[in-house]
Design an enzyme around this catalytic site. Structure first.
Site, PDB file in Angstrom:
ATOM      1  N   ASN A  10      -1.767  -6.453  -7.980  1.00  0.00           N
ATOM      2  CA  ASN A  10      -1.998  -5.455  -6.929  1.00  0.00           C
ATOM      3  C   ASN A  10      -0.670  -4.918  -6.396  1.00  0.00           C
ATOM      4  OD1 ASN A  10      -2.938  -4.045  -4.956  1.00  0.00           O
ATOM      5  ND2 ASN A  10      -4.048  -5.814  -3.578  1.00  0.00           N
ATOM      6  N   LYS A  12      -0.351  -2.688  -4.032  1.00  0.00           N
ATOM      7  CA  LYS A  12      -0.824  -2.243  -2.849  1.00  0.00           C
ATOM      8  C   LYS A  12       0.060  -0.818  -2.573  1.00  0.00           C
ATOM      9  CE  LYS A  12      -1.205  -6.856  -1.301  1.00  0.00           C
ATOM     10  NZ  LYS A  12      -0.855  -7.843  -0.633  1.00  0.00           N
ATOM     11  N   HIS A  96     -10.443  -5.833  -0.337  1.00  0.00           N
ATOM     12  CA  HIS A  96      -9.202  -6.456  -0.070  1.00  0.00           C
ATOM     13  C   HIS A  96      -8.924  -6.710   1.420  1.00  0.00           C
ATOM     14  CE1 HIS A  96      -4.825  -7.441   0.487  1.00  0.00           C
ATOM     15  NE2 HIS A  96      -4.829  -7.855  -0.832  1.00  0.00           N
ATOM     16  N   GLU A  98      -6.402  -6.400   3.531  1.00  0.00           N
ATOM     17  CA  GLU A  98      -5.845  -5.558   4.299  1.00  0.00           C
ATOM     18  C   GLU A  98      -6.687  -4.334   4.587  1.00  0.00           C
ATOM     19  OE1 GLU A  98      -2.699  -4.993   1.299  1.00  0.00           O
ATOM     20  OE2 GLU A  98      -1.806  -7.250   2.013  1.00  0.00           O
ATOM     21  N   GLU A 168      -8.582 -15.069  -1.652  1.00  0.00           N
ATOM     22  CA  GLU A 168      -7.541 -14.515  -1.258  1.00  0.00           C
ATOM     23  C   GLU A 168      -7.474 -15.155   0.232  1.00  0.00           C
ATOM     24  OE1 GLU A 168      -5.047 -11.792  -3.479  1.00  0.00           O
ATOM     25  OE2 GLU A 168      -6.232 -10.483  -2.001  1.00  0.00           O
ATOM     26  N   GLY A 174       1.195 -12.729   1.414  1.00  0.00           N
ATOM     27  CA  GLY A 174       2.670 -12.071   1.798  1.00  0.00           C
ATOM     28  C   GLY A 174       3.598 -13.034   2.564  1.00  0.00           C
ATOM     29  N   SER A 213       0.587 -15.165  -2.430  1.00  0.00           N
ATOM     30  CA  SER A 213       1.938 -15.500  -2.472  1.00  0.00           C
ATOM     31  C   SER A 213       2.005 -16.507  -3.860  1.00  0.00           C
ATOM     32  CB  SER A 213       2.212 -16.852  -1.653  1.00  0.00           C
ATOM     33  OG  SER A 213       2.428 -16.127  -0.511  1.00  0.00           O
TER      34      SER A 213
HETATM   35  P1  13P Z   1       1.241 -11.521  -2.277  1.00  0.00           P
HETATM   36  O1  13P Z   1       1.005 -12.003  -3.710  1.00  0.00           O
HETATM   37  O2  13P Z   1       2.121 -10.610  -2.165  1.00  0.00           O
HETATM   38  O3  13P Z   1       0.863 -12.650  -1.250  1.00  0.00           O
HETATM   39  O4  13P Z   1      -0.135 -10.717  -2.206  1.00  0.00           O
HETATM   40  C1  13P Z   1      -1.368 -11.286  -2.326  1.00  0.00           C
HETATM   41  C2  13P Z   1      -2.331 -10.102  -2.455  1.00  0.00           C
HETATM   42  O5  13P Z   1      -2.821  -9.653  -1.396  1.00  0.00           O
HETATM   43  C3  13P Z   1      -2.881  -9.561  -3.650  1.00  0.00           C
HETATM   44  O6  13P Z   1      -4.185  -8.737  -3.628  1.00  0.00           O
END
Ligand code: 13P
Length: 252
Positions: A10, A12, A96, A98, A168, A174, A213
């Protein structure tokens, strides 16, 4: 039943079209020999056409990161399923954390988006997961039960196994604080059981990914867990080398 692992990156809001081109040219030779693993890149809308063209004939499929549930309409700034499928986009990330936290994505909207993606012939990756406060107060199962129930409410029993669910935990996204193997296995087995409550056989074939992560040095341990069918990778998917290393660590 054997489930083919899915490793999805992903991106983003990272990578212009030019940066995406450089990346895919670096990635393709690194994953061309890997068999028995599905590989997807979930990229910004503006990168979709170029990435679909560049990845054509390879094992990498291109997914979007969001979608409106209506095929068309007066929804400024939105993108519909037919707009994606005409480009040969194969799937879409939905819900997601976010988007839920920052852009008002609701369970009600997801209950429409997930079946709309399926009907359009795309693979929806539905993201679910608890906050740190919810985990600390013993609310993880309640949160996961509510999200799985509400967000998949519009999916028929026949199509349930075609959805991909990504667990997740929000505290792991992150942050570098990856879930422990025990936490990942327990929550993902719980999600699989929730699917099984609706349709016993779907639980056997639905793929549930771990996200949060995931890095080259922790991927193999997570991916070897019995109920973990792949990974949704954020930061570590932005470099072709580290994403290819994660793809290579999937059991097959
Ligand atoms: P990270 O791998 O950067 O922690 O992000 C995970 C994520 O949100 C994937 O959709």
């Amino acid at each position: 039943m054997a489930r083919t692992p899915l490793i999805a990156g992903n991106w983003k809001m990272y990578k212009t079209e030019r940066e995406a081109e450089e990346y895919i040219q670096a990635l393709l030779p690194r994953v061309s020999a890997v068999d028995g693993v599905d590989v997807a890149l979930c990229v910004p809308f503006t990168d979709l056409r170029a990435m679909v063209d560049s990845a054509r004939g390879s094992r990498v499929e291109i997914y979007a990161q969001n979608m409106h549930h209506e095929p068309e309409g007066p929804y400024t700034g939105e993108i519909s399923a037919p707009m994606l499928t005409e480009l040969d986009v194969r799937g879409v990330v939905l819900g997601h954390s976010e988007r839920r936290a920052m852009f008002g994505e609701t369970d009600k909207a997801l209950a429409l988006k997930v079946p709309a993606a399926l009907e359009a012939g795309m693979v929806p990756i539905l993201c679910v997961g608890e906050t740190e406060e919810e985990r600390d107060s013993g609310e993880t199962d309640r949160k996961l039960r509510q999200q799985v129930r509400d967000d998949l409410a519009g999916v028929s029993l026949e199509r349930l196994a075609d959805v991909v669910i990504a667990y997740e935990p929000i505290w792991a996204i992150g942050t570098g604080r990856v879930a422990s193997p025990e936490q990942a296995q327990e929550s993902i087995a719980f999600i699989r059981a929730l699917v099984g409550d609706r349709e016993r056989q779907a639980a056997e074939s639905v793929r549930v990914l771990y996200g949060g992560s995931v890095k080259p040095d922790n991927a193999a341990e997570l991916l070897a867990l019995p109920d973990v069918d792949g990974a949704l990778v954020g930061g570590a998917s932005l470099q072709a080398d580290s994403f290819a290393a994660i793809v290579a660590s999937a059991p097959r």
